[in-house]
Design an enzyme around this catalytic site. Structure first.
Site, PDB file in Angstrom:
ATOM      1  N   ASP A   1      11.409 -31.733   0.038  1.00 30.84           N
ATOM      2  CA  ASP A   1      10.609 -30.558  -0.309  1.00 30.84           C
ATOM      3  C   ASP A   1      11.120 -29.856  -1.557  1.00 30.84           C
ATOM      4  OD1 ASP A   1       8.560 -28.547   0.162  1.00 30.84           O
ATOM      5  OD2 ASP A   1      10.220 -27.236   0.729  1.00 30.84           O
TER       6      ASP A   1
ATOM      7  N   ASP B   1      10.895 -31.939  -5.624  1.00 31.11           N
ATOM      8  CA  ASP B   1       9.860 -31.858  -6.662  1.00 31.11           C
ATOM      9  C   ASP B   1      10.112 -30.693  -7.617  1.00 31.11           C
ATOM     10  OD1 ASP B   1       9.323 -29.954  -4.754  1.00 31.11           O
ATOM     11  OD2 ASP B   1       7.288 -30.645  -4.311  1.00 31.11           O
TER      12      ASP B   1
ATOM     13  N   ASP C   1       2.429 -27.688  -3.825  1.00 30.89           N
ATOM     14  CA  ASP C   1       3.634 -27.837  -3.013  1.00 30.89           C
ATOM     15  C   ASP C   1       3.574 -26.958  -1.773  1.00 30.89           C
ATOM     16  OD1 ASP C   1       6.276 -28.614  -2.317  1.00 30.89           O
ATOM     17  OD2 ASP C   1       7.053 -26.804  -3.241  1.00 30.89           O
TER      18      ASP C   1
ATOM     19  N   ASP D   1       2.873 -27.939   2.224  1.00 34.31           N
ATOM     20  CA  ASP D   1       3.893 -27.558   3.203  1.00 34.31           C
ATOM     21  C   ASP D   1       3.260 -26.977   4.456  1.00 34.31           C
ATOM     22  OD1 ASP D   1       6.069 -28.406   1.785  1.00 34.31           O
ATOM     23  OD2 ASP D   1       6.678 -26.420   1.093  1.00 34.31           O
TER      24      ASP D   1
END
Length: 207
Positions: free
Chosen positions: A65, A68, A86, A90
């Site tokens: 996580d 990136d 992102d 999540d």
């Protein structure tokens, strides 16, 4: 609550991996999508009660996580678009894990899963809604300057969520109780974020 302590510990390992990926011309968006797909594999694994394999998928997703973002900073590719996809993926991943437990044993887990998803709505919306307003007012984020958006702290943050997901997989027979406790903590987080966020923004409006 714990993210301000755990994030600095992961900075160096993530940077080393990011350097390797950068040398291989891997992009931040590819890392985001790849870790998301790995994490989503936990949904069918949980549904069929392969908890050990689901745990591996969950841990790999969470380890990737922050990768990136580290890669984006290293390669100069930070963007609002990357931060948006992102955090969006999540929350989809978190919901998928809870859904997986509900599917594994609907009779025992469905109610607890529903309550936890309700709590996730509160933490997610309070988190993201404040981030939008904070950006408009240029509110600083001293504890998390590497984030693409304002990181509103609370009792349940990324670290606590990872711990909860791991416990769910290690003790699936106790999912209703564990999910209930975590949901209560999430609801408390929502309340404190709404209260604190409101008064923080009021200060900017009053000025």
């Amino acid at each position: 609550m714990l993210d301000r302590f755990t994030m600095p510990l992961t900075h160096r390992p993530l940077l080393l991996i990011a350097r390797y990926l950068s040398s291989r011309r891997v992009t931040p968006d590819q890392v985001t999508l790849g870790t998301f797909l790995v994490g989503m594999a936990s949904l069918p694994l949980l549904a069929f009660e392969y908890y050990a394999f689901a745990l591996i998928a969950i841990v790999l997703n969470r380890l990737g996580d922050g990768l990136d973002g580290a890669l984006a900073r290293l390669s100069g590719r930070q963007s609002d678009a990357g931060g948006f996809i992102d955090i969006g993926l999540d929350f989809v991943f978190y919901a998928a894990v809870v859904l997986g437990f509900a599917l594994a044993d609907p009779e025992q887990n469905a109610l607890a899963a529903t309550v936890l998803l309700f709590a996730f709505i509160g933490t997610g919306t309070s988190f993201l809604a404040f981030a939008i307003a904070a950006k408009a007012h240029n509110v600083e984020r001293p504890n998390f300057p590497q984030k693409a958006f304002y990181y509103l702290e609370g009792l349940t943050e990324g670290t606590e969520t990872i711990i909860a997901l791991v416990l769910f997989c290690l003790f699936p027979q106790h999912f209703p109780w564990l999910a209930g406790l975590f949901a209560a903590a999430c609801i408390m987080t929502t309340a404190t974020r709404l209260w604190g966020g409101y008064w923080t923004l009021r200060q900017y409006n009053d000025h």
